[in-house]
Design a protein around this motif. Structure first.
Motif, PDB file in Angstrom:
ATOM      1  N   GLU A 135     -50.325 -73.097 -47.198  1.00  0.00           N
ATOM      2  CA  GLU A 135     -50.872 -72.873 -48.531  1.00  0.00           C
ATOM      3  C   GLU A 135     -50.295 -71.615 -49.187  1.00  0.00           C
ATOM      4  N   ILE A 136     -50.062 -70.580 -48.395  1.00  0.00           N
ATOM      5  CA  ILE A 136     -49.640 -69.310 -48.989  1.00  0.00           C
ATOM      6  C   ILE A 136     -48.288 -68.828 -48.456  1.00  0.00           C
ATOM      7  N   LYS A 137     -47.476 -69.755 -47.952  1.00  0.00           N
ATOM      8  CA  LYS A 137     -46.201 -69.336 -47.363  1.00  0.00           C
ATOM      9  C   LYS A 137     -45.182 -70.472 -47.390  1.00  0.00           C
ATOM     10  N   THR A 138     -43.914 -70.129 -47.614  1.00  0.00           N
ATOM     11  CA  THR A 138     -42.839 -71.095 -47.380  1.00  0.00           C
ATOM     12  C   THR A 138     -41.804 -70.411 -46.498  1.00  0.00           C
ATOM     13  N   SER A 139     -41.418 -71.076 -45.415  1.00  0.00           N
ATOM     14  CA  SER A 139     -40.415 -70.515 -44.508  1.00  0.00           C
ATOM     15  C   SER A 139     -39.198 -71.415 -44.466  1.00  0.00           C
ATOM     16  N   VAL A 140     -38.028 -70.793 -44.327  1.00  0.00           N
ATOM     17  CA  VAL A 140     -36.818 -71.576 -44.099  1.00  0.00           C
ATOM     18  C   VAL A 140     -36.114 -71.054 -42.855  1.00  0.00           C
ATOM     19  N   VAL A 141     -35.469 -71.973 -42.156  1.00  0.00           N
ATOM     20  CA  VAL A 141     -34.627 -71.599 -41.026  1.00  0.00           C
ATOM     21  C   VAL A 141     -33.192 -71.654 -41.522  1.00  0.00           C
ATOM     22  N   ILE A 142     -32.469 -70.546 -41.335  1.00  0.00           N
ATOM     23  CA  ILE A 142     -31.069 -70.475 -41.800  1.00  0.00           C
ATOM     24  C   ILE A 142     -30.209 -69.833 -40.711  1.00  0.00           C
ATOM     25  N   ASP A 143     -28.915 -69.837 -40.925  1.00  0.00           N
ATOM     26  CA  ASP A 143     -27.982 -69.171 -40.014  1.00  0.00           C
ATOM     27  C   ASP A 143     -28.318 -67.669 -39.980  1.00  0.00           C
ATOM     28  N   GLU A 144     -28.361 -67.128 -38.777  1.00  0.00           N
ATOM     29  CA  GLU A 144     -28.742 -65.729 -38.612  1.00  0.00           C
ATOM     30  C   GLU A 144     -27.858 -64.773 -39.408  1.00  0.00           C
ATOM     31  N   LYS A 145     -26.578 -65.137 -39.573  1.00  0.00           N
ATOM     32  CA  LYS A 145     -25.685 -64.174 -40.228  1.00  0.00           C
ATOM     33  C   LYS A 145     -26.011 -63.976 -41.716  1.00  0.00           C
ATOM     34  N   TYR A 146     -26.817 -64.876 -42.284  1.00  0.00           N
ATOM     35  CA  TYR A 146     -27.185 -64.717 -43.695  1.00  0.00           C
ATOM     36  C   TYR A 146     -28.557 -64.079 -43.899  1.00  0.00           C
ATOM     37  N   MET A 147     -29.167 -63.603 -42.809  1.00  0.00           N
ATOM     38  CA  MET A 147     -30.565 -63.162 -42.932  1.00  0.00           C
ATOM     39  C   MET A 147     -30.756 -62.063 -43.986  1.00  0.00           C
ATOM     40  N   GLU A 148     -29.974 -60.989 -43.869  1.00  0.00           N
ATOM     41  CA  GLU A 148     -30.195 -59.871 -44.789  1.00  0.00           C
ATOM     42  C   GLU A 148     -29.874 -60.265 -46.223  1.00  0.00           C
ATOM     43  N   LEU A 149     -28.823 -61.060 -46.381  1.00  0.00           N
ATOM     44  CA  LEU A 149     -28.453 -61.536 -47.717  1.00  0.00           C
ATOM     45  C   LEU A 149     -29.604 -62.352 -48.313  1.00  0.00           C
ATOM     46  N   ALA A 150     -30.181 -63.218 -47.494  1.00  0.00           N
ATOM     47  CA  ALA A 150     -31.277 -64.063 -47.978  1.00  0.00           C
ATOM     48  C   ALA A 150     -32.485 -63.216 -48.375  1.00  0.00           C
ATOM     49  N   VAL A 151     -32.831 -62.244 -47.537  1.00  0.00           N
ATOM     50  CA  VAL A 151     -34.010 -61.418 -47.830  1.00  0.00           C
ATOM     51  C   VAL A 151     -33.799 -60.651 -49.132  1.00  0.00           C
ATOM     52  N   ARG A 152     -32.591 -60.101 -49.296  1.00  0.00           N
ATOM     53  CA  ARG A 152     -32.319 -59.333 -50.530  1.00  0.00           C
ATOM     54  C   ARG A 152     -32.343 -60.240 -51.750  1.00  0.00           C
ATOM     55  N   ALA A 153     -31.753 -61.429 -51.614  1.00  0.00           N
ATOM     56  CA  ALA A 153     -31.701 -62.353 -52.760  1.00  0.00           C
ATOM     57  C   ALA A 153     -33.116 -62.780 -53.162  1.00  0.00           C
ATOM     58  N   LEU A 154     -33.961 -63.045 -52.177  1.00  0.00           N
ATOM     59  CA  LEU A 154     -35.328 -63.492 -52.488  1.00  0.00           C
ATOM     60  C   LEU A 154     -36.152 -62.347 -53.063  1.00  0.00           C
ATOM     61  N   HIS A 155     -35.929 -61.163 -52.536  1.00  0.00           N
ATOM     62  CA  HIS A 155     -36.659 -59.996 -53.040  1.00  0.00           C
ATOM     63  C   HIS A 155     -36.389 -59.829 -54.529  1.00  0.00           C
ATOM     64  N   LYS A 156     -35.144 -60.049 -54.909  1.00  0.00           N
ATOM     65  CA  LYS A 156     -34.739 -59.920 -56.301  1.00  0.00           C
ATOM     66  C   LYS A 156     -35.270 -61.098 -57.124  1.00  0.00           C
ATOM     67  N   ALA A 157     -35.109 -62.310 -56.587  1.00  0.00           N
ATOM     68  CA  ALA A 157     -35.501 -63.503 -57.344  1.00  0.00           C
ATOM     69  C   ALA A 157     -36.992 -63.466 -57.702  1.00  0.00           C
ATOM     70  N   PHE A 158     -37.796 -62.911 -56.839  1.00  0.00           N
ATOM     71  CA  PHE A 158     -39.246 -62.858 -57.123  1.00  0.00           C
ATOM     72  C   PHE A 158     -39.673 -61.518 -57.722  1.00  0.00           C
ATOM     73  N   ASP A 159     -38.701 -60.763 -58.213  1.00  0.00           N
ATOM     74  CA  ASP A 159     -38.965 -59.484 -58.903  1.00  0.00           C
ATOM     75  C   ASP A 159     -39.802 -58.516 -58.086  1.00  0.00           C
ATOM     76  N   LEU A 160     -39.614 -58.538 -56.788  1.00  0.00           N
ATOM     77  CA  LEU A 160     -40.467 -57.683 -55.958  1.00  0.00           C
ATOM     78  C   LEU A 160     -40.069 -56.198 -56.073  1.00  0.00           C
ATOM     79  N   ASP A 161     -38.868 -55.949 -56.605  1.00  0.00           N
ATOM     80  CA  ASP A 161     -38.488 -54.547 -56.759  1.00  0.00           C
ATOM     81  C   ASP A 161     -39.033 -53.938 -58.040  1.00  0.00           C
ATOM     82  N   GLN A 162     -39.646 -54.777 -58.891  1.00  0.00           N
ATOM     83  CA  GLN A 162     -40.211 -54.239 -60.144  1.00  0.00           C
ATOM     84  C   GLN A 162     -41.692 -53.949 -59.966  1.00  0.00           C
ATOM     85  N   ALA A 163     -42.070 -52.755 -60.396  1.00  0.00           N
ATOM     86  CA  ALA A 163     -43.484 -52.370 -60.250  1.00  0.00           C
ATOM     87  C   ALA A 163     -44.363 -53.183 -61.172  1.00  0.00           C
TER      88      ALA A 163
END
Ligand code: ADP
Ligand code: ASP
Ligand code: MG
Length: 420
Positions: free
Chosen positions: A392-420
């Motif tokens: 209900e309150i989460k979506t998870s994806v399994v991806i290649d480990e080498k893209y982990m940091e890229l994915a986290v940064r991209a999602l952080h930006k896409a959901f505007d989490l860096d904006q107060a």
């Protein structure tokens, strides 16, 4: 005046200098008239050092007698840091006494290396508090009904602290650590991550279970079950800052949804590299197959996480699931030996180089299109999604480990989490 539990993690207890600073901070709280119980972790690196010594002598194996000795060994880390903190407090002129888990007693089941707390006797602790002492209780450990020392799993001092707070009906459990609160994601991976002033308990539960190691998941479960007010804050602020300012700092875990100040759809991003993917290919598509495969895995006490079954083609299907990386080889062997032939599958294969990235937020209950926004952000980075799971309150994806940091940064930006 209140009864308050402080927990200090490994980095916070990392040297005699740091322990002295913890003692000064704790003494400040005691002087302000509070009854204080402190739950320390081992000094940073100590648990790894001890477990490493054991591995040098004999490789890790899942048998009970080996696990018992690991607990006997690893629990000494917390015993040392607790005694050192008591000595430092006494040197500050603050009466103090330290106890190992078995002395309290913190009773657990007998699942060595991952024991669960069953009960805590508060008599001794309350008597010492009445006498004006700061009571220090080792984190991470307890004792089973046969008197064997047990430990609670890595990061388990968080759980010790919340369980002690629940047993003593403490007004609050303060988790002092090396970051100043719970962030939108691990600030070591995304420097733009923001601290959350409050985080809703269910979100914290999902974040912890999806891999945010800032809190051990069981500590959050305990806090929820016993409604222990819990705050994550920094042990690196000057010890003599104003106590009211300190008490209001960090991140509060809240239990009331309407207390939630920040109404973001997605509150945080968690990630976890501890899993591995197993695929059973060319399985006849008929009733009972999932049970035959996963039943054998469950019988071997291996926990399964994300599961997918492909659409069948020509009466055959592919079946994939993830397990903890430590169980990877064991699961592959088990399937090859026992399941491959009996279910008539063509092949068993695996991939240990995967990771799981999750977006978490109670706002997902009432918003549509959140998952598709996640998938779009990943596709824009050229990241292939191998598996998906949702709650209900989460979506998870399994991806290649080498893209982990890229994915986290991209999602952080896409959901505007860096904006107060
Ligand atoms: P302690 O030794 O105090 O228990 P841990 O290392 O277990 O500390 O947990 C703190 C670490 O958790 C931080 O240094 C940070 O890198 C990591 N972390 C992961 N996710 C988060 C998050 N969402 N918010 C804050 N810290 C996080
Ligand atoms: N010392 C233990 C560990 O390193 C417990 C803890 O720090 O919470 O996992
Ligand atoms: Mg920790």
């Amino acid at each position: 005046m209140a009864l308050i539990v402080h927990k200090y993690g490994g980095t916070s207890m990392g040297s005699t200098e740091r322990i002295r600073t913890v003692a000064k901070r704790v003494a400040k709280w005691a002087r302000a008239g509070h009854q204080i119980v402190v739950v320390p972790s081992a000094m940073s690196g100590e648990t790894n050092r001890l477990l490493g010594l054991a591995k040098e002598l004999a490789p890790a194996k899942p048998d009970e007698s080996y696990s018992r000795e690991l607990d006997m060994l690893a629990s000494t880390g917390e015993q040392a840091s607790s005694a050192l903190l008591a000595i430092a407090l006494q040197a500050e002129g603050q009466p103090s006494i330290s106890y190992a888990g078995w002395q309290v007693a913190i009773k657990t089941n007998s699942a060595f290396t991952k024991a669960r707390i069953e009960s805590i006797d508060d008599a001794r602790v309350l008597a010492d508090l009445e006498q004006g002492k700061v009571v220090i209780i080792t984190g991470f450990q307890g004792v089973d009904e046969n008197g064997h020392i047990t430990t609670l799993g890595r990061g388990g001092s968080d759980t010790s602290a919340v369980a002690v707070a629940a047993a003593l009906k403490a007004a609050e459990c303060l988790i002092y650590t090396d970051v100043d609160g719970v962030y939108t994601t691990d600030p070591r991976v995304v420097p733009e991550a923001r601290r959350l002033h409050t985080v809703y308990f269910e979100e914290m539960l999902e974040m912890a279970s999806m891999g945010s190691k800032v809190l051990q998941i069981r500590s959050v479960e305990f806090a929820g079950k016993y409604k222990v007010p819990m705050r994550v804050l920094s042990s690196f602020t000057p010890w003599d800052i104003d106590i009211n300012e300190e008490a209001a700092s960090g991140t509060l875990i809240t239990f009331e949804e309407d207390e939630q100040m920040e109404q973001a759809v997605v509150s945080g991003i968690a990630f976890n590299r501890d899993e591995a993917k197993i695929s059973v290919l060319g399985v006849p598509d008929k009733p009972g197959i999932a049970y035959q495969i996963l039943g054998a895995v469950a019988d071997a006490n291996i926990e399964v996480d994300v599961i997918i079954q492909n659409l069948s083609k020509d009466g055959k299907t592919d079946f994939s699931f993830t397990v903890h990386r430590n169980d990877y080889a064991k699961t592959l062997d088990l399937l090859k030996e026992k399941v491959l032939h009996s279910v008539g599958a063509a092949e068993v294969s695996g991939d240990a180089k995967i990771c799981k990235v999750s977006i978490v937020g109670i706002g997902m209950r009432s918003h549509v299109g959140v998952a598709s926004k996640m998938f779009r952000a990943l596709s824009e980075e050229g990241i292939n999604i191998q598996m998906i799971s949702t709650s209900e309150i989460k979506t998870s994806v399994v991806i290649d480990e080498k893209y982990m940091e890229l994915a986290v940064r991209a999602l952080h930006k896409a959901f505007d989490l860096d904006q107060a």
